[in-house]
Design a protein around this motif. Structure first.
Motif, PDB file in Angstrom:
ATOM      1  N   ASN A  93       0.827  -1.216   0.000  1.00  9.51           N
ATOM      2  CA  ASN A  93       0.000   0.000   0.000  1.00  9.51           C
ATOM      3  C   ASN A  93       0.854   1.256   0.000  1.00  9.51           C
ATOM      4  OD1 ASN A  93      -2.419  -1.379  -0.062  1.00  9.51           O
ATOM      5  ND2 ASN A  93      -2.649  -1.404   2.168  1.00  9.51           N
ATOM      6  N   LYS A 106       3.944   1.559  -1.157  1.00  6.76           N
ATOM      7  CA  LYS A 106       4.571   1.672  -2.481  1.00  6.76           C
ATOM      8  C   LYS A 106       3.586   2.222  -3.499  1.00  6.76           C
ATOM      9  CE  LYS A 106       8.149  -1.905  -2.260  1.00  6.76           C
ATOM     10  NZ  LYS A 106       8.597  -3.185  -2.834  1.00  6.76           N
ATOM     11  N   ASN A 107       2.347   1.711  -3.437  1.00  7.75           N
ATOM     12  CA  ASN A 107       1.338   2.202  -4.377  1.00  7.75           C
ATOM     13  C   ASN A 107       1.038   3.669  -4.134  1.00  7.75           C
ATOM     14  OD1 ASN A 107       1.082  -0.229  -5.718  1.00  7.75           O
ATOM     15  ND2 ASN A 107      -0.576  -0.964  -4.401  1.00  7.75           N
ATOM     16  N   THR A 108       0.973   4.061  -2.875  1.00  6.00           N
ATOM     17  CA  THR A 108       0.695   5.456  -2.535  1.00  6.00           C
ATOM     18  C   THR A 108       1.809   6.365  -3.046  1.00  6.00           C
ATOM     19  OG1 THR A 108      -0.532   4.794  -0.576  1.00  6.00           O
ATOM     20  CG2 THR A 108       0.283   7.047  -0.619  1.00  6.00           C
ATOM     21  N   LEU A 109       3.039   5.885  -2.956  1.00  5.94           N
ATOM     22  CA  LEU A 109       4.182   6.686  -3.395  1.00  5.94           C
ATOM     23  C   LEU A 109       4.466   6.526  -4.885  1.00  5.94           C
ATOM     24  CD1 LEU A 109       6.608   6.023  -0.404  1.00  5.94           C
ATOM     25  CD2 LEU A 109       5.184   8.042  -0.791  1.00  5.94           C
ATOM     26  N   GLY A 110       3.718   5.692  -5.554  1.00  2.98           N
ATOM     27  CA  GLY A 110       3.932   5.492  -6.989  1.00  2.98           C
ATOM     28  C   GLY A 110       5.070   4.549  -7.289  1.00  2.98           C
ATOM     29  N   MET A 111       5.455   3.772  -6.320  1.00  2.00           N
ATOM     30  CA  MET A 111       6.586   2.854  -6.513  1.00  2.00           C
ATOM     31  C   MET A 111       6.114   1.404  -6.671  1.00  2.00           C
ATOM     32  SD  MET A 111       9.050   4.383  -3.519  1.00  2.00           S
ATOM     33  CE  MET A 111      10.173   3.045  -3.594  1.00  2.00           C
ATOM     34  N   GLY A 112       4.830   1.210  -6.679  1.00  2.00           N
ATOM     35  CA  GLY A 112       4.290  -0.140  -6.741  1.00  2.00           C
ATOM     36  C   GLY A 112       4.469  -0.750  -8.120  1.00  2.00           C
ATOM     37  N   ASP A 113       4.287  -2.069  -8.190  1.00  2.00           N
ATOM     38  CA  ASP A 113       4.359  -2.756  -9.481  1.00  2.00           C
ATOM     39  C   ASP A 113       3.185  -2.317 -10.333  1.00  2.00           C
ATOM     40  OD1 ASP A 113       6.577  -4.208  -8.686  1.00  2.00           O
ATOM     41  OD2 ASP A 113       5.405  -5.909  -7.928  1.00  2.00           O
ATOM     42  N   LYS A 114       3.478  -1.937 -11.542  1.00  2.00           N
ATOM     43  CA  LYS A 114       2.418  -1.547 -12.461  1.00  2.00           C
ATOM     44  C   LYS A 114       2.180  -2.686 -13.399  1.00  2.00           C
ATOM     45  CE  LYS A 114       3.249   3.217 -11.863  1.00  2.00           C
ATOM     46  NZ  LYS A 114       3.047   4.518 -12.310  1.00  2.00           N
TER      47      LYS A 114
END
Length: 90
Positions: free
Chosen positions: A79, A81-89
């Motif tokens: 969560n 990572k996704n919030t910071l834009g670092m999550g897997d796309k």
């Protein structure tokens, strides 16, 4: 003194009766002691089995909770990572 053999006979009977009573008491005591030992062994075995079962249940519980915490932590990391834009796309 014609009673002397009768008295002596009664004395021997009384002595034998006393010995028999003492032997019977000794046998009952030995039986009671063995019974107590057996009950103690049974109780000890039962306690050991209960302790082992409790130990196994505790280990399973701790493992389960550890996995839950790990999964929550992984979810939180995802969560963030996704919030910071670092999550897997995908």
């Amino acid at each position: 003194m014609s009673n002397t053999p009768q008295v002596q006979g009664k004395g021997e009977e009384l002595m034998q009766s006393t010995k028999d009573t003492a032997n019977a008491a000794q046998n009952r005591t030995a039986d009671a002691t063995q019974s107590a030992k057996n009950m103690t062994c049974d109780a000890t075995q039962s306690a050991n089995e209960s302790a082992q079962q409790g130990k196994e249940q505790s280990a399973g519980f701790i493992q389960q909770k550890g996995e839950q915490v790990r999964n929550l932590a992984q979810g939180a990391v995802g969560n963030v990572k996704n919030t910071l834009g670092m999550g897997d796309k995908k």
